[in-house]
Design an enzyme around this catalytic site. Sequence first.
Site, short mmCIF file in Angstrom:
data_model
loop_
_atom_site.label_atom_id
_atom_site.label_comp_id
_atom_site.label_asym_id
_atom_site.label_seq_id
_atom_site.Cartn_x
_atom_site.Cartn_y
_atom_site.Cartn_z
N ASP A 182 0.87 -1.19 0.00
CA ASP A 182 0.00 0.00 0.00
C ASP A 182 0.90 1.23 0.00
OD1 ASP A 182 -2.94 1.06 0.52
OD2 ASP A 182 -1.58 2.23 1.79
N ILE A 183 0.66 2.15 -0.96
CA ILE A 183 1.47 3.36 -1.03
C ILE A 183 1.15 4.24 0.18
CG2 ILE A 183 1.94 5.46 -2.36
CD1 ILE A 183 1.28 3.91 -4.89
N GLU B 160 -4.59 2.46 -4.32
CA GLU B 160 -3.13 2.51 -4.31
C GLU B 160 -2.53 1.23 -3.72
OE1 GLU B 160 -4.57 4.99 -0.72
OE2 GLU B 160 -5.19 4.59 -2.78
#
Length: 470
Positions: free
Chosen positions: A337-338, A380
Site C-alpha cells: 500500500d502506497i 493505491e
Amino acid sequence: MTRREETNISFAKRFFKSQSVTFPFIDYLKEPVVILKRDGHILEANNAFLKFSGVKKKDIIGKDSQDIMPLKVLSENIVKCKFDRLEKSEQITFGNHILNATITPVIVNEDLNFISIIFRDSSAFVQLERALLKRNKELGIINTLSGAFISSGNIDSVFTDLLERALIVSDFGIGWIVMKEDGKFALRSVSGASLELRHELEKGELNTLYNDVVELTDPMYVLESGETERIEILKKEGIVFFACIPLRVGAETTGILMLASRVEIKFDFDTAALFSLIGNNISLISEKIKLFQETQRLALTDGLTGLYNVRFFYDMLNKEIARSRRYNTLFSLILFDIDDFKIINDTQGHQAGDEALRSVASILSTVSRETDIVVRYGGEEFILMLPNTPKTEAFTLANRIREKVEEHSYLEKETVKITMSGGVATFPEDAEDSKSLLYAADMAMYEAKARGKKQIYSYRRVRETGIQEA
C-alpha cells in the site's frame, strides 16, 4: 443444351436417316458434322466441321477417319457404334475446345448405311462446372480452416489445429507457423518435422530468411528442387520443395506459414492459388485470434496500470491454493500500500496521481520475477503472488521492491518521492484458504503501517494472533 441446339441435332439425326447417298442440306447445320462410310472412311463433312478442324474438304473425303483429327480420338467408339449399332457419346478436347461427340448409326432396311458424327462445343458449360467445383473446393478449405478457430476450446491450440488442417487441404507433410511478436519471430506450431529441425527452428535458425520474406511484396516465396540445398537445415531434413506464405493483415506482415515436402511438387498456377487461399484465410483467422486475445487481456488487466486486475487474481489465487494442496507446495503473497498517497492527489492533482501509479506498477513488473503475478488490488494497493516461494524469500523480494520504489523520482520531479508499506503471508503456513490468507497479508501490512510505514512485515500465526517482523 438449348432448345434450339436440341432441335438442330434432332433434325440432323432424322435427316441423315432419310438420306442414302447425297447430303444436299448438310451445310445448313450449325454444328460440325461428319458422315462416315461403314468402313470408317469419310463420306462427307459440312462447312462447320471444315472451319472448326481447319482442313479442306478435298483433303479429307475418302480418307480413313483414324487419320483425321479429331475423329482419330473417337476411333474406339466409332467401332463400337458400327458393331453394336447403338448411339455412342464421348467428350473430347480439341485445341481450346471441349466437345461432346454424338456418334449415331444410320440404319436403312436393317443394314448399316453410314455413321453420322455431330460435335457440340460444351467448353462454356465445362468451364462453368470446373469453376463451380473449384469454388466448392475453396469453400471447403475456408470452412476447414475456420473450423479450427470456431471449434477450439483453447485459444492457445488454434495455431496447432490450423496448421494440421492446412497440411491436410494442401496435401503437404511438413509445416510450421511463426508469428511476429514484439518485433521478433515466435514459433507457434510445427508438424511433420524431425526433432532436430524443431530444435533448429526454436533457436531461430531461419530468422534471416523470415526477415527477407517480410521485406518481399510477393504473395509467396518458393524454393524448388535444387534450390532448397542452399539452406543447410532444409537439406538435412530432405526437403526438396519449400514455400513461405506471408500472413498479412492489410500492409502488415503478422507471420509466415511454411509448407515443405520431401518429395518433388509441381509448382503451377493451381498450387499458387491454393497457397494464396490458405494464406489469406490463416491471416484472417490470426487477426481474429489477436483481437480475441486483446479482448481477454482487457478483461483481465487494469486499464490504468496494465497489471492484472482483481478478477484475474482471485481466479489464480484459488488455482494456486488447489495446486499447493495437491502437490504439497507453498506460495506467498505480498500486499503493498502506497504511504500517504492522498497527499500526491491533493497537491499534484489526480492525473499526476494516475501517472505515479503507473510508475509504481512499472517498477513492480520490472523487479518481480517472471513467474510472479503482479496485480493492482485496488486504489493505491498492489498484490504479488509468488509461486513456490517461502516466506523468507518473499520478504527479501518485498524489501527489494520497496527500496526501488523509494529510490525512484516521480512526475519528473526530484522532490516527489513515494514510500510503501507491505505485508507478507504464506500458504499453508499462515492460512487454510484464500480468505484467511488475504486477511493475514492485510494484517501484516497494517502492522507495518502502524509501526511507522515504509517497511515490510511478515505475518506470524501465534496463539495470541500476534504479528511479528520476519
